[in-house]
Design a protein around this motif. Structure first.
Motif, short mmCIF file in Angstrom:
data_model
loop_
_atom_site.label_atom_id
_atom_site.label_comp_id
_atom_site.label_asym_id
_atom_site.label_seq_id
_atom_site.Cartn_x
_atom_site.Cartn_y
_atom_site.Cartn_z
N THR A 222 -58.26 24.52 48.57
CA THR A 222 -57.39 25.68 48.47
C THR A 222 -58.12 26.86 49.09
O THR A 222 -59.24 27.18 48.67
CB THR A 222 -57.05 25.98 47.00
OG1 THR A 222 -56.42 24.85 46.43
CG2 THR A 222 -56.12 27.19 46.90
N VAL A 223 -57.49 27.46 50.09
CA VAL A 223 -58.08 28.61 50.77
C VAL A 223 -57.27 29.85 50.40
O VAL A 223 -56.06 29.89 50.65
CB VAL A 223 -58.06 28.41 52.31
CG1 VAL A 223 -58.72 29.60 53.00
CG2 VAL A 223 -58.73 27.10 52.69
N GLU A 224 -57.93 30.81 49.80
CA GLU A 224 -57.31 32.10 49.49
C GLU A 224 -57.72 33.05 50.61
O GLU A 224 -58.90 33.38 50.75
CB GLU A 224 -57.79 32.63 48.14
CG GLU A 224 -57.43 31.76 46.96
CD GLU A 224 -55.98 31.91 46.53
OE1 GLU A 224 -55.29 32.84 46.99
OE2 GLU A 224 -55.54 31.07 45.72
N LYS B 125 -57.48 36.70 52.86
CA LYS B 125 -57.27 38.13 52.62
C LYS B 125 -55.84 38.49 53.03
O LYS B 125 -55.27 37.88 53.94
CB LYS B 125 -58.28 38.95 53.41
CG LYS B 125 -59.69 38.78 52.86
CD LYS B 125 -60.67 39.68 53.56
CE LYS B 125 -62.04 39.51 52.89
NZ LYS B 125 -63.05 40.36 53.53
N LYS C 284 -52.32 31.97 50.80
CA LYS C 284 -52.93 30.69 50.44
C LYS C 284 -52.62 29.64 51.50
O LYS C 284 -51.54 29.61 52.08
CB LYS C 284 -52.39 30.22 49.08
CG LYS C 284 -53.08 29.01 48.51
CD LYS C 284 -52.53 28.64 47.15
CE LYS C 284 -52.99 29.66 46.12
NZ LYS C 284 -52.59 29.31 44.75
N ASP D 220 -64.69 33.75 59.33
CA ASP D 220 -65.62 34.60 58.60
C ASP D 220 -65.02 35.99 58.40
O ASP D 220 -64.54 36.62 59.35
CB ASP D 220 -66.94 34.71 59.36
CG ASP D 220 -67.99 35.48 58.57
OD1 ASP D 220 -68.11 35.25 57.36
OD2 ASP D 220 -68.67 36.32 59.19
N VAL E 104 -61.37 35.25 54.68
CA VAL E 104 -61.10 34.41 53.51
C VAL E 104 -61.71 35.04 52.27
O VAL E 104 -62.87 35.46 52.28
CB VAL E 104 -61.67 32.99 53.75
CG1 VAL E 104 -61.59 32.15 52.49
CG2 VAL E 104 -60.95 32.31 54.90
N GLU E 105 -60.91 35.10 51.20
CA GLU E 105 -61.40 35.58 49.91
C GLU E 105 -62.24 34.51 49.21
O GLU E 105 -63.32 34.78 48.70
CB GLU E 105 -60.23 35.96 49.00
CG GLU E 105 -59.42 37.14 49.47
CD GLU E 105 -60.08 38.47 49.20
OE1 GLU E 105 -61.12 38.52 48.53
OE2 GLU E 105 -59.54 39.48 49.69
N SER E 106 -61.71 33.28 49.18
CA SER E 106 -62.41 32.19 48.51
C SER E 106 -61.85 30.85 48.98
O SER E 106 -60.75 30.79 49.54
CB SER E 106 -62.26 32.30 46.99
OG SER E 106 -60.91 32.10 46.61
N MET E 107 -62.64 29.82 48.73
CA MET E 107 -62.20 28.46 49.03
C MET E 107 -62.74 27.54 47.93
O MET E 107 -63.92 27.60 47.59
CB MET E 107 -62.72 27.98 50.39
CG MET E 107 -62.25 26.59 50.75
SD MET E 107 -62.87 25.96 52.34
CE MET E 107 -62.26 27.17 53.48
N THR E 108 -61.84 26.75 47.36
CA THR E 108 -62.27 25.75 46.39
C THR E 108 -62.00 24.37 47.00
O THR E 108 -61.00 24.17 47.67
CB THR E 108 -61.52 25.88 45.05
OG1 THR E 108 -60.12 25.77 45.28
CG2 THR E 108 -61.82 27.21 44.39
#
Length: 98
Positions: free
Chosen positions: A9-11, A13, A52, A82, A85-89
């Motif tokens: 899952t890519v959150e 910006k 997302k 770079d 992206v806010e976060s990646m799980t």
């Protein structure tokens, strides 16, 4: 179908999903073309969350995933997204063929 899968899952910006998605499309295409152990690479775009991206990848085995993760396409896409992206799980999974 391979025995090893990744669900991510890519959150992104706000306002950056299209740019990240384009970079991920290039990464997908390179991975499928240049990495023999990469068997499936799907990008899923949620209908109701514009920040997302979901990713489903399937590999022949763990070694194929390790080659992908350490490969040149991963390095390239990392540079391309770079700061976008806010976060990646990431969930690493065995594929249950039952």
């Amino acid at each position: 179908m391979g025995s090893y899968a990744v669900v991510a899952t890519v959150e992104v910006k706000p306002g950056q999903r299209d740019e990240v998605l384009n970079a991920m499309r290039g990464h997908r295409d390179r991975s499928l073309k240049d990495e023999p152990g990469t068997e499936q690479f799907d990008l899923l775009v949620p209908l109701y969350d514009e920040n997302k991206i979901l990713i489903f990848e399937c590999y022949a085995d763990k070694d194929a995933f390790k080659a992908h993760a350490g490969g040149p396409s991963m390095a390239q896409v990392g540079k391309e997204i770079d700061g976008l992206v806010e976060s990646m799980t990431v969930e690493r999974c065995n594929v249950d063929g039952a």
